[in-house]
Design a protein around this motif. Structure first.
Motif, PDB file in Angstrom:
ATOM      1  N   ALA A 181      25.392  36.508  23.472  1.00 52.88           N
ATOM      2  CA  ALA A 181      25.132  37.583  24.427  1.00 52.88           C
ATOM      3  C   ALA A 181      24.192  38.596  23.778  1.00 52.88           C
ATOM      4  O   ALA A 181      24.467  39.090  22.678  1.00 52.88           O
ATOM      5  CB  ALA A 181      26.436  38.269  24.824  1.00 52.88           C
ATOM      6  N   PRO A 182      23.066  38.921  24.395  1.00 53.44           N
ATOM      7  CA  PRO A 182      22.172  39.933  23.814  1.00 53.44           C
ATOM      8  C   PRO A 182      22.877  41.288  23.703  1.00 53.44           C
ATOM      9  O   PRO A 182      23.671  41.661  24.577  1.00 53.44           O
ATOM     10  CB  PRO A 182      21.018  39.993  24.821  1.00 53.44           C
ATOM     11  N   VAL A 183      22.564  42.017  22.641  1.00 51.49           N
ATOM     12  CA  VAL A 183      23.193  43.322  22.415  1.00 51.49           C
ATOM     13  C   VAL A 183      22.984  44.238  23.615  1.00 51.49           C
ATOM     14  O   VAL A 183      23.905  44.964  24.029  1.00 51.49           O
ATOM     15  CB  VAL A 183      22.631  43.964  21.132  1.00 51.49           C
ATOM     16  N   ARG A 184      21.791  44.209  24.194  1.00 54.88           N
ATOM     17  CA  ARG A 184      21.466  45.086  25.319  1.00 54.88           C
ATOM     18  C   ARG A 184      22.357  44.811  26.538  1.00 54.88           C
ATOM     19  O   ARG A 184      22.543  45.692  27.371  1.00 54.88           O
ATOM     20  CB  ARG A 184      20.011  44.884  25.740  1.00 54.88           C
ATOM     21  N   ASN A 185      22.866  43.593  26.652  1.00 53.29           N
ATOM     22  CA  ASN A 185      23.565  43.187  27.868  1.00 53.29           C
ATOM     23  C   ASN A 185      25.063  43.422  27.816  1.00 53.29           C
ATOM     24  O   ASN A 185      25.771  43.062  28.757  1.00 53.29           O
ATOM     25  CB  ASN A 185      23.287  41.711  28.163  1.00 53.29           C
ATOM     26  N   VAL A 186      25.570  43.992  26.738  1.00 49.88           N
ATOM     27  CA  VAL A 186      27.016  44.217  26.602  1.00 49.88           C
ATOM     28  C   VAL A 186      27.273  45.710  26.423  1.00 49.88           C
ATOM     29  O   VAL A 186      26.722  46.344  25.516  1.00 49.88           O
ATOM     30  CB  VAL A 186      27.594  43.437  25.409  1.00 49.88           C
ATOM     31  N   ASP A 187      28.099  46.261  27.300  1.00 51.89           N
ATOM     32  CA  ASP A 187      28.537  47.656  27.195  1.00 51.89           C
ATOM     33  C   ASP A 187      29.988  47.671  26.745  1.00 51.89           C
ATOM     34  O   ASP A 187      30.881  47.219  27.482  1.00 51.89           O
ATOM     35  CB  ASP A 187      28.408  48.369  28.545  1.00 51.89           C
ATOM     36  N   SER A 193      27.560  41.045  20.733  1.00 50.70           N
ATOM     37  CA  SER A 193      27.181  39.625  20.713  1.00 50.70           C
ATOM     38  C   SER A 193      28.302  38.738  20.215  1.00 50.70           C
ATOM     39  O   SER A 193      28.221  37.505  20.339  1.00 50.70           O
ATOM     40  CB  SER A 193      25.941  39.431  19.840  1.00 50.70           C
ATOM     41  N   LEU A 194      29.354  39.328  19.625  1.00 51.08           N
ATOM     42  CA  LEU A 194      30.509  38.543  19.184  1.00 51.08           C
ATOM     43  C   LEU A 194      31.494  38.292  20.309  1.00 51.08           C
ATOM     44  O   LEU A 194      32.256  37.327  20.271  1.00 51.08           O
ATOM     45  CB  LEU A 194      31.245  39.264  18.049  1.00 51.08           C
ATOM     46  N   ILE A 195      31.508  39.164  21.296  1.00 49.13           N
ATOM     47  CA  ILE A 195      32.552  39.128  22.320  1.00 49.13           C
ATOM     48  C   ILE A 195      32.334  37.997  23.305  1.00 49.13           C
ATOM     49  O   ILE A 195      33.291  37.307  23.706  1.00 49.13           O
ATOM     50  CB  ILE A 195      32.607  40.477  23.061  1.00 49.13           C
ATOM     51  N   TYR A 196      31.076  37.799  23.691  1.00 50.03           N
ATOM     52  CA  TYR A 196      30.747  36.818  24.725  1.00 50.03           C
ATOM     53  C   TYR A 196      29.682  35.848  24.228  1.00 50.03           C
ATOM     54  O   TYR A 196      28.884  36.169  23.350  1.00 50.03           O
ATOM     55  CB  TYR A 196      30.172  37.523  25.965  1.00 50.03           C
ATOM     56  N   SER A 197      29.671  34.658  24.821  1.00 50.28           N
ATOM     57  CA  SER A 197      28.512  33.773  24.759  1.00 50.28           C
ATOM     58  C   SER A 197      28.413  33.093  26.116  1.00 50.28           C
ATOM     59  O   SER A 197      29.328  33.184  26.945  1.00 50.28           O
ATOM     60  CB  SER A 197      28.625  32.753  23.620  1.00 50.28           C
ATOM     61  N   SER A 252      26.493  41.667  31.293  1.00 48.05           N
ATOM     62  CA  SER A 252      25.558  41.257  32.353  1.00 48.05           C
ATOM     63  C   SER A 252      24.823  40.010  31.873  1.00 48.05           C
ATOM     64  O   SER A 252      24.032  40.073  30.927  1.00 48.05           O
ATOM     65  CB  SER A 252      24.553  42.378  32.641  1.00 48.05           C
ATOM     66  N   VAL A 253      25.075  38.885  32.505  1.00 46.47           N
ATOM     67  CA  VAL A 253      24.546  37.609  32.040  1.00 46.47           C
ATOM     68  C   VAL A 253      23.032  37.569  32.287  1.00 46.47           C
ATOM     69  O   VAL A 253      22.581  37.751  33.424  1.00 46.47           O
ATOM     70  CB  VAL A 253      25.233  36.434  32.748  1.00 46.47           C
ATOM     71  N   PRO A 254      22.224  37.350  31.244  1.00 44.50           N
ATOM     72  CA  PRO A 254      20.769  37.358  31.403  1.00 44.50           C
ATOM     73  C   PRO A 254      20.291  36.354  32.457  1.00 44.50           C
ATOM     74  O   PRO A 254      20.804  35.233  32.547  1.00 44.50           O
ATOM     75  CB  PRO A 254      20.260  36.965  30.011  1.00 44.50           C
ATOM     76  N   GLY A 255      19.324  36.796  33.254  1.00 47.25           N
ATOM     77  CA  GLY A 255      18.716  35.916  34.236  1.00 47.25           C
ATOM     78  C   GLY A 255      19.554  35.632  35.462  1.00 47.25           C
ATOM     79  O   GLY A 255      19.197  34.775  36.272  1.00 47.25           O
ATOM     80  N   THR A 256      20.676  36.338  35.616  1.00 46.34           N
ATOM     81  CA  THR A 256      21.551  36.123  36.762  1.00 46.34           C
ATOM     82  C   THR A 256      22.027  37.475  37.297  1.00 46.34           C
ATOM     83  O   THR A 256      21.749  38.526  36.713  1.00 46.34           O
ATOM     84  CB  THR A 256      22.802  35.297  36.378  1.00 46.34           C
ATOM     85  N   ASP A 258      47.591  42.786  27.304  1.00 46.96           N
ATOM     86  CA  ASP A 258      47.249  42.658  28.723  1.00 46.96           C
ATOM     87  C   ASP A 258      45.742  42.792  28.902  1.00 46.96           C
ATOM     88  O   ASP A 258      45.123  43.737  28.394  1.00 46.96           O
ATOM     89  CB  ASP A 258      47.965  43.723  29.543  1.00 46.96           C
ATOM     90  N   VAL A 259      45.157  41.858  29.647  1.00 45.45           N
ATOM     91  CA  VAL A 259      43.716  41.843  29.870  1.00 45.45           C
ATOM     92  C   VAL A 259      43.436  41.604  31.353  1.00 45.45           C
ATOM     93  O   VAL A 259      43.950  40.651  31.941  1.00 45.45           O
ATOM     94  CB  VAL A 259      43.023  40.725  29.049  1.00 45.45           C
ATOM     95  N   HIS A 260      42.639  42.478  31.937  1.00 46.06           N
ATOM     96  CA  HIS A 260      42.214  42.319  33.335  1.00 46.06           C
ATOM     97  C   HIS A 260      40.736  41.971  33.345  1.00 46.06           C
ATOM     98  O   HIS A 260      39.910  42.725  32.834  1.00 46.06           O
ATOM     99  CB  HIS A 260      42.483  43.602  34.123  1.00 46.06           C
ATOM    100  N   ILE A 261      40.403  40.814  33.891  1.00 47.31           N
ATOM    101  CA  ILE A 261      39.026  40.316  33.906  1.00 47.31           C
ATOM    102  C   ILE A 261      38.524  40.262  35.333  1.00 47.31           C
ATOM    103  O   ILE A 261      39.210  39.741  36.225  1.00 47.31           O
ATOM    104  CB  ILE A 261      38.938  38.919  33.256  1.00 47.31           C
ATOM    105  N   THR A 262      37.339  40.803  35.555  1.00 43.85           N
ATOM    106  CA  THR A 262      36.709  40.709  36.871  1.00 43.85           C
ATOM    107  C   THR A 262      35.319  40.094  36.707  1.00 43.85           C
ATOM    108  O   THR A 262      34.638  40.318  35.701  1.00 43.85           O
ATOM    109  CB  THR A 262      36.572  42.082  37.542  1.00 43.85           C
ATOM    110  N   VAL A 263      34.926  39.326  37.692  1.00 40.59           N
ATOM    111  CA  VAL A 263      33.609  38.701  37.712  1.00 40.59           C
ATOM    112  C   VAL A 263      32.947  39.020  39.042  1.00 40.59           C
ATOM    113  O   VAL A 263      33.533  38.796  40.103  1.00 40.59           O
ATOM    114  CB  VAL A 263      33.702  37.175  37.539  1.00 40.59           C
ATOM    115  N   THR A 264      31.745  39.561  38.978  1.00 42.53           N
ATOM    116  CA  THR A 264      30.928  39.666  40.174  1.00 42.53           C
ATOM    117  C   THR A 264      29.835  38.616  40.049  1.00 42.53           C
ATOM    118  O   THR A 264      29.177  38.514  39.016  1.00 42.53           O
ATOM    119  CB  THR A 264      30.306  41.065  40.324  1.00 42.53           C
TER     120      THR A 264
END
Length: 629
Positions: A6-12, A420-424, A441-445, A460-466
């Motif tokens: 995951a690019p650094v810019r794309n993860v908050d 960049s460690l959290i997601y790929s 935010s997934v690049p190109g999508t 406890d983890v709450h995951i949402t996907v748009t």
């Protein structure tokens, strides 16, 4: 198709826990490093010319480059004109320091350019250039200006003119691996063929011997009139004295012939990071098989409970299997911060090849324990070594700086880029490796994957996907039980959720205190405590007991009430019961040298928080295991 970082810019990152760590690093760690370098004149070494009165260190260039890289990662997420000005100042120095043929290195610029490339084994020219190349990737990702890409490509073309298997070139490779990582990262950024060519050459050439059994390091030592047995060739202070055993540099044999991890731990990890990237880019099956052997040997015989690696102080590296001491004084518990940093990045790379929970587990353990505690909560003090026990009366305080200051910039680099460690991700799949509150935010999508959680304190983890994507969710092996509101298939420790639109999902992992016991081969009749991914320790500041002589009873351990430690809020301590071991006599050997004191309530805190609150220096992860006392 392999996974992409995951690019650094794309993860908050919005986690209260990790946001505080990142903010402290940006506001305190980076300025502290820059201040230390400028006050010691290290920052300006690239401006020095031959004959300068101050002799530069062979590593100093790399510190500047790592600071630039870390700063660029922070600047990708936060505007800061002053920090950006510092970065541009460094870029100006780099451009001005380059020789007409592309060479750049302050050490030989000051002490004599005629000696360049004569001691690859010890003098870190290629190592420094590797960090410059990584800084270039970060800087150009931030600015896309070409101001650093131009001199870096010129430098690499010079390297290609000097080194390689073609007739007339030196068949050399770096004594300290690092350039291989930078070359492959630059190749993915720019597509420049010379980067891939050089990386493959350096990785595959390492460890080759001639018909007489000699390596390139032997030949270059003889060529400069040196002794292959004399480490550093008289050009540097020899901190260590070891024989001509090139396993220290992982150069005793080619990687594809290696059977175990050996030598300097940081060098080994940098080597494996680059080799893993090469496998991803080329599909080399022999190198992948070797990396699998290295992983197994390391994790089954040479890995600390904290994720630290490199037990042997004498060579900052790996020892024999199951030799994992607790104290710095023993010489068998070094656990250098940079080694854990590099291990985390190797795990990240292995996850790109093979989505397997074993890599993410080690990455998480290293991140929360062996790595995180290396920087003080003040953000301006650091550990180079991370022992698992310190003795009462000998507090191990963090240092503001080191003569060889590789660790502080690496701390800043990882904290700045940890998104960049959290997601790929790869086509139509997003993998979550670490449960840290954030949004990707997934690049190109138009896909955004978000998670809300109070990890590491709550499971406890709450995951949402748009948007429309599949998920691969790590199931940590420390979680005895878990529940998911959406069903899927578990493969290699990841829960695969089929592609769906605008998903809403809840995961719950059991996070509780648990006792951990060592493999009998470690010859430790001891026990430690973990909770989720956190390793815990006992410190004298919390406990009315002799930390140097304490045992843990086989009673239940449980969560304590949340406490705040400095800026870390809601820390969950662990309550346990033990006994102080009271010496019965002063004999060296006796039939019953110890007496058991009365029962004591013990309070454990996370290992990463150690040595932040005063005390008299007593701290231990492992405690003697007491049965029926």
């Amino acid at each position: 198709m392999t996974f992409q970082q995951a690019p650094v810019r794309n993860v908050d990152i919005t986690s209260r826990f990790w946001s505080q760590m990142q903010r402290c690093s940006k506001e305190k760690t980076i300025p502290a490093i820059i201040k230390a370098q400028k006050s010691l004149q290290h920052w300006y070494c690239l401006t020095w010319k031959e004959g300068h009165e101050i002799q530069p260190h062979p590593f100093w260039d790399s510190d500047i480059y790592k600071i630039v890289e870390a700063a660029c990662y922070f600047l990708m997420k936060n505007e800061d004109q002053q920090l950006m000005a510092t970065v541009e100042e460094a870029v100006d120095m780099i451009r001005a320091a380059q020789h007409p043929d592309g060479y750049i290195n302050s050490y030989y610029t000051v002490l004599g350019i005629s000696k360049r490339w004569t001691n690859l084994r010890d003098m870190h020219e290629l190592y420094c250039l590797g960090h410059l190349t990584e800084a270039c990737v970060a800087y150009e990702t931030l600015t896309n200006s070409g101001r650093l890409l131009e001199p870096v490509l010129k430098a690499l073309r010079h390297v290609d003119e000097v080194f390689g298997s073609e007739p007339g070139k030196k068949r050399g490779y770096p004594g300290h691996q690092e350039i291989e990582i930078g070359l492959l990262r630059l190749y993915e950024l720019s597509g420049e063929p010379v980067s891939l060519k050089l990386a493959k050459y350096f990785i595959c050439e390492r460890g080759r011997h001639d018909a007489n059994g000699e390596t390139y390091f032997d030949h270059e030592a003889k060529a400069r009139g040196g002794d292959p047995y004399d480490h550093f060739g008289g050009e540097m202070k020899a901190w260590f004295a070891y024989p001509r055993d090139y396993s220290y540099n992982q150069a005793d044999r080619p990687l594809i012939e290696a059977t175990e991890v050996k030598g300097h731990a940081v060098r080994a990890m940098y080597y494996y990071i680059a080799a893993t990237d090469l496998v991803r880019l080329t599909g080399d099956k022999d190198i992948k098989a070797a990396l699998d052997r290295m992983w197994t040997d390391m994790t089954e015989k040479k890995l600390y409970i904290t994720g630290g690696i490199g037990a042997m102080r004498q060579w900052e590296g790996f020892g024999a299997g199951y030799v994992l001491g607790d104290t710095e004084e023993s010489g068998t518990c070094y656990a250098e911060t940079c080694a854990c940093f590099a291990l985390i990045l190797w795990c990240q790379r292995m996850l790109q090849l093979d989505l397997n929970v074993k890599y993410a587990d080690v990455m998480e353990i290293g991140l929360y324990n062996g790595f995180l505690g290396a920087v003080g909560l003040d953000g301006g003090s650091f550990y180079y070594q991370n022992p698992l026990r310190t003795h009462t009366g000998h507090p191990k305080e963090r240092s503001e700086w080191f003569e060889v200051a590789c660790c502080p910039p690496n701390v800043a680099k990882l904290l700045a880029s940890m998104g960049s460690l959290i997601y790929s991700f790869k086509q139509d799949v997003v993998a979550i490796h670490l449960y840290i509150e954030s949004a990707f935010s997934v690049p190109g999508t138009d896909v955004v994957v978000s998670q809300t959680t109070n990890m590491p304190w709550s499971g406890d983890v709450h995951i949402t996907v748009t948007g429309y994507t599949a998920l691969a969710l790590r199931i940590p092996t420390w979680a005895d039980e878990y529940t998911s509101s959406v069903q899927g298939e578990v493969r290699d420790g990841y829960l695969y959720i089929p592609r769906s639109q605008n998903l809403d999902l809840t995961l719950s992992f059991m996070v509780k205190a648990r006792k951990i016991y060592p493999n009998p081969a470690l010859e430790k009749d001891e026990v430690c405590i973990m909770r989720g991914p956190l390793v815990y320790c006992i410190e004298d500041v919390d406990n009315d007991v002799d930390i140097d002589h304490v045992g843990l009873l086989d009673d239940v351990v449980s969560d304590g009430e949340p406490i705040d430690i400095a800026a870390v809020n809601g820390v969950i301590p662990i309550k346990a019961t033990g006994r102080e071991l009271v010496k019965g006599n002063n004999q060296l050997y006796a039939s019953n040298p110890w007496k058991y004191g009365e029962k004591k309530s013990l309070l454990y805190v996370p290992y990463f928080l150690r040595a932040n609150r005063g005390g008299n220096g007593g701290m231990t992860v492992w405690a003697k295991r007491l049965n029926g006392c």
